[in-house]
Design a protein around this motif. Structure first.
Motif, PDB file in Angstrom:
ATOM      1  N   SER A 118     -60.223  58.169  56.598  1.00  0.00           N
ATOM      2  CA  SER A 118     -60.553  56.740  56.673  1.00  0.00           C
ATOM      3  C   SER A 118     -60.350  56.110  55.290  1.00  0.00           C
ATOM      4  CB  SER A 118     -62.006  56.562  57.131  1.00  0.00           C
ATOM      5  OG  SER A 118     -62.176  57.171  58.381  1.00  0.00           O
ATOM      6  N   VAL A 119     -59.138  55.659  55.039  1.00  0.00           N
ATOM      7  CA  VAL A 119     -58.769  55.183  53.700  1.00  0.00           C
ATOM      8  C   VAL A 119     -58.383  53.706  53.746  1.00  0.00           C
ATOM      9  CG1 VAL A 119     -57.241  55.589  51.726  1.00  0.00           C
ATOM     10  CG2 VAL A 119     -57.827  57.479  53.220  1.00  0.00           C
ATOM     11  N   VAL A 120     -58.809  52.969  52.700  1.00  0.00           N
ATOM     12  CA  VAL A 120     -58.375  51.578  52.489  1.00  0.00           C
ATOM     13  C   VAL A 120     -57.736  51.515  51.100  1.00  0.00           C
ATOM     14  CG1 VAL A 120     -59.173  49.190  52.139  1.00  0.00           C
ATOM     15  CG2 VAL A 120     -60.152  50.565  53.989  1.00  0.00           C
ATOM     16  N   GLY A 121     -56.612  50.809  50.971  1.00  0.00           N
ATOM     17  CA  GLY A 121     -55.927  50.717  49.688  1.00  0.00           C
ATOM     18  C   GLY A 121     -56.125  49.366  49.012  1.00  0.00           C
ATOM     19  N   VAL A 122     -56.135  49.388  47.685  1.00  0.00           N
ATOM     20  CA  VAL A 122     -56.186  48.154  46.883  1.00  0.00           C
ATOM     21  C   VAL A 122     -55.019  48.222  45.882  1.00  0.00           C
ATOM     22  CG1 VAL A 122     -57.509  46.781  45.216  1.00  0.00           C
ATOM     23  CG2 VAL A 122     -58.698  47.969  47.076  1.00  0.00           C
ATOM     24  N   PRO A 123     -54.107  47.223  45.894  1.00  0.00           N
ATOM     25  CA  PRO A 123     -52.919  47.317  45.043  1.00  0.00           C
ATOM     26  C   PRO A 123     -53.180  46.869  43.607  1.00  0.00           C
ATOM     27  CG  PRO A 123     -52.831  45.313  46.366  1.00  0.00           C
ATOM     28  CD  PRO A 123     -54.116  46.004  46.729  1.00  0.00           C
ATOM     29  N   LYS A 124     -52.863  47.741  42.669  1.00  0.00           N
ATOM     30  CA  LYS A 124     -52.950  47.381  41.243  1.00  0.00           C
ATOM     31  C   LYS A 124     -51.664  47.789  40.537  1.00  0.00           C
ATOM     32  CE  LYS A 124     -52.401  51.140  39.360  1.00  0.00           C
ATOM     33  NZ  LYS A 124     -51.769  51.788  38.265  1.00  0.00           N
ATOM     34  N   THR A 125     -51.246  47.072  39.570  1.00  0.00           N
ATOM     35  CA  THR A 125     -50.253  47.474  38.586  1.00  0.00           C
ATOM     36  C   THR A 125     -49.813  46.242  37.810  1.00  0.00           C
ATOM     37  OG1 THR A 125     -47.958  48.136  38.172  1.00  0.00           O
ATOM     38  CG2 THR A 125     -48.442  47.433  40.383  1.00  0.00           C
ATOM     39  N   ILE A 126     -49.659  46.433  36.512  1.00  0.00           N
ATOM     40  CA  ILE A 126     -49.151  45.308  35.718  1.00  0.00           C
ATOM     41  C   ILE A 126     -47.717  44.974  36.134  1.00  0.00           C
ATOM     42  CG2 ILE A 126     -50.644  45.831  33.752  1.00  0.00           C
ATOM     43  CD1 ILE A 126     -48.066  46.782  32.273  1.00  0.00           C
ATOM     44  N   ASP A 127     -47.014  45.960  36.737  1.00  0.00           N
ATOM     45  CA  ASP A 127     -45.600  45.747  37.084  1.00  0.00           C
ATOM     46  C   ASP A 127     -45.415  44.779  38.263  1.00  0.00           C
ATOM     47  OD1 ASP A 127     -45.050  47.524  35.102  1.00  0.00           O
ATOM     48  OD2 ASP A 127     -44.410  49.154  36.409  1.00  0.00           O
ATOM     49  N   ASN A 128     -46.470  44.571  39.064  1.00  0.00           N
ATOM     50  CA  ASN A 128     -46.431  43.661  40.225  1.00  0.00           C
ATOM     51  C   ASN A 128     -45.394  44.094  41.262  1.00  0.00           C
ATOM     52  OD1 ASN A 128     -47.399  41.352  41.610  1.00  0.00           O
ATOM     53  ND2 ASN A 128     -45.640  40.129  40.930  1.00  0.00           N
ATOM     54  N   ASP A 129     -45.155  45.407  41.378  1.00  0.00           N
ATOM     55  CA  ASP A 129     -44.059  45.831  42.254  1.00  0.00           C
ATOM     56  C   ASP A 129     -44.505  46.370  43.612  1.00  0.00           C
ATOM     57  OD1 ASP A 129     -45.150  48.197  41.376  1.00  0.00           O
ATOM     58  OD2 ASP A 129     -43.324  48.991  40.472  1.00  0.00           O
ATOM     59  N   VAL A 130     -45.815  46.353  43.923  1.00  0.00           N
ATOM     60  CA  VAL A 130     -46.255  46.873  45.221  1.00  0.00           C
ATOM     61  C   VAL A 130     -45.767  45.943  46.331  1.00  0.00           C
ATOM     62  CG1 VAL A 130     -48.261  47.452  46.649  1.00  0.00           C
ATOM     63  CG2 VAL A 130     -48.277  48.008  44.215  1.00  0.00           C
ATOM     64  N   GLY A 131     -45.284  46.536  47.418  1.00  0.00           N
ATOM     65  CA  GLY A 131     -44.713  45.763  48.523  1.00  0.00           C
ATOM     66  C   GLY A 131     -45.739  44.896  49.238  1.00  0.00           C
ATOM     67  N   ILE A 132     -45.246  43.853  49.874  1.00  0.00           N
ATOM     68  CA  ILE A 132     -45.978  42.913  50.740  1.00  0.00           C
ATOM     69  C   ILE A 132     -46.927  41.985  49.985  1.00  0.00           C
ATOM     70  CG2 ILE A 132     -47.438  42.585  52.763  1.00  0.00           C
ATOM     71  CD1 ILE A 132     -46.309  45.034  54.000  1.00  0.00           C
ATOM     72  N   THR A 133     -47.782  42.515  49.131  1.00  0.00           N
ATOM     73  CA  THR A 133     -48.696  41.599  48.423  1.00  0.00           C
ATOM     74  C   THR A 133     -47.908  40.730  47.426  1.00  0.00           C
ATOM     75  OG1 THR A 133     -50.761  41.416  47.167  1.00  0.00           O
ATOM     76  CG2 THR A 133     -49.338  43.250  46.561  1.00  0.00           C
ATOM     77  N   GLU A 134     -48.269  39.439  47.375  1.00  0.00           N
ATOM     78  CA  GLU A 134     -47.558  38.534  46.458  1.00  0.00           C
ATOM     79  C   GLU A 134     -47.884  38.859  45.000  1.00  0.00           C
ATOM     80  OE1 GLU A 134     -48.879  34.790  48.052  1.00  0.00           O
ATOM     81  OE2 GLU A 134     -47.678  35.113  49.851  1.00  0.00           O
ATOM     82  N   ARG A 135     -49.052  39.414  44.780  1.00  0.00           N
ATOM     83  CA  ARG A 135     -49.475  39.735  43.419  1.00  0.00           C
ATOM     84  C   ARG A 135     -50.287  41.024  43.412  1.00  0.00           C
ATOM     85  NH1 ARG A 135     -50.265  35.962  39.256  1.00  0.00           N
ATOM     86  NH2 ARG A 135     -48.483  34.564  39.331  1.00  0.00           N
TER      87      ARG A 135
END
Ligand code: F6P
Length: 342
Positions: A118-135
């Motif tokens: 049962s996992v939930v993800g939170v996108p982080k990175t200074i590179d801003n390269d994670v898919g789908i999220t605008e930021r």
């Protein structure tokens, strides 16, 4: 309910703000218990964690880095990692796990979700390269640091009539380079999305000089690469996790530009300065919104999902879709940047 939190991959301003938001909403609104794994997935594999409560997270909001530590390990990269991680999760009676990270950490979260965790993800990175999220949070801080550096470099560049090369992070994509280049008034920006042509760069710099502009700023993403066959370059070394260790390409380009044009060059490599220190207000707010949305997703049983910024709102999206491909800089923004390479 008992919820685990971890931070994985390269650190990033705003990680602590996510942890704080998760803990506050979990404790005050849902009455859940939160534990924090140390050094990302390594803490899950090795059963190393700390108890998190509102008191433990006091004063965290403006602090850079991550109070939990981080690493690039995953249960798939460590010996018997999956069986140890499964033992830890079962042994602790964990009901859910919130994984805060970039491409590597979230791909692992997606694979764990596929195996029934049962996992939930939170996108982080200074590179801003994670898919789908605008930021991703951390990006605004990195762009702010890079833009401030460029503003400072302009005055010394003008005084000495030099071409100043500024190298920023961005191994696969050039979000930081493009934003800082536009915000800082760069004469040219080199990004991984478009292999560069050294002749074109030299011609643009000489045209500027002919027009009476005696100094120029060139922003270089660390992952920028020349068009095949136009510039000899060694392959960068690889670290223990198979990541290319980037950094320093601006030195090679600047030397070549100086040799070909006679223009005097200097190089500034911003490196980890972009990743350290306090998050901007924008990143604190985005990180806080992501943290609140992540514990809400746990509460509603939305597992196998990542919280994402879309059209200004925070929405859950599939972890598998979000990690399927990286997000490059949009063509529109690259075209805006290119308008000024005249
Ligand atoms: O966080 C992503 C990133 O900033 C990349 O742009 C950069 O190449 C990498 O981290 C460097 O990280 P480290 O030096 O921690 O391996």
């Amino acid at each position: 309910m008992r919820v685990g939190v971890l931070t994985g991959g390269g650190d990033c301003p705003g990680l602590n703000a996510v942890i704080r938001a998760v803990v506050r909403k979990a404790e005050w609104h849902y009455g859940y218990e939160v534990i924090g794994f140390l050094d990302g997935w390594r803490g899950v594999v090795d059963d190393e964690w700390v108890q998190l409560d509102v008191e433990a997270c006091r004063g965290l909001l403006p602090k850079g880095g991550t109070m939990l530590g981080t690493s690039r390990h995953t249960p798939f990269s460590l010996p018997d990692g999956m069986s140890h991680a499964t033992e830890t999760i079962r042994g602790l009676g964990l009901d859910a796990l919130i994984a805060i990270g970039g491409e590597g950490t979230l791909s692992c979260a997606s694979a764990m979700a596929d195996r029934g965790f049962s996992v939930v993800g939170v996108p982080k990175t200074i590179d801003n390269d994670v898919g789908i999220t605008e930021r991703t949070f951390g990006f605004d801080t990195a762009v702010t640091v890079a833009t401030e550096a460029i503003d400072r470099l302009h005055t010394t560049a003008e005084s000495h009539a030099r071409v100043m090369f500024v190298e920023v992070m961005g191994r696969h994509v050039g979000h930081i380079a493009t934003w800082a280049g536009i915000a800082g008034g760069a004469a040219y920006t080199l990004v991984p999305e478009e292999p560069f042509d050294l002749d074109e760069l030299c011609a643009a710099l000489l045209r500027r000089r002919a027009r009476g502009r005696y100094s120029s700023i060139v922003v270089v993403a660390e992952g920028a690469r020349p068009r095949p066959g136009t510039l000899e370059m060694d392959e960068p070394p690889v670290d223990d996790y198979g990541h290319k260790r980037l950094g320093g390409i601006a030195n090679i380009i600047a030397a070549e530009v100086e040799a070909r044009t006679g223009l005097e060059t200097r190089v500034t490599i911003l490196g980890h300065v972009q990743r350290g220190g306090t998050p901007t207000p924008f990143d604190r707010v985005l990180a806080t919104r992501f943290g609140v949305a992540a514990i809400d997703a746990v509460h509603h049983g939305n597992f196998g999902q990542m919280v994402a910024l879309r059209g200004g709102a925070i929405e859950p999206v599939s972890l598998r879709d979000a990690t399927a491909r990286l997000k490059p800089v949009s063509r529109d923004l690259l075209d805006v940047a290119r308008t000024f390479f005249a």
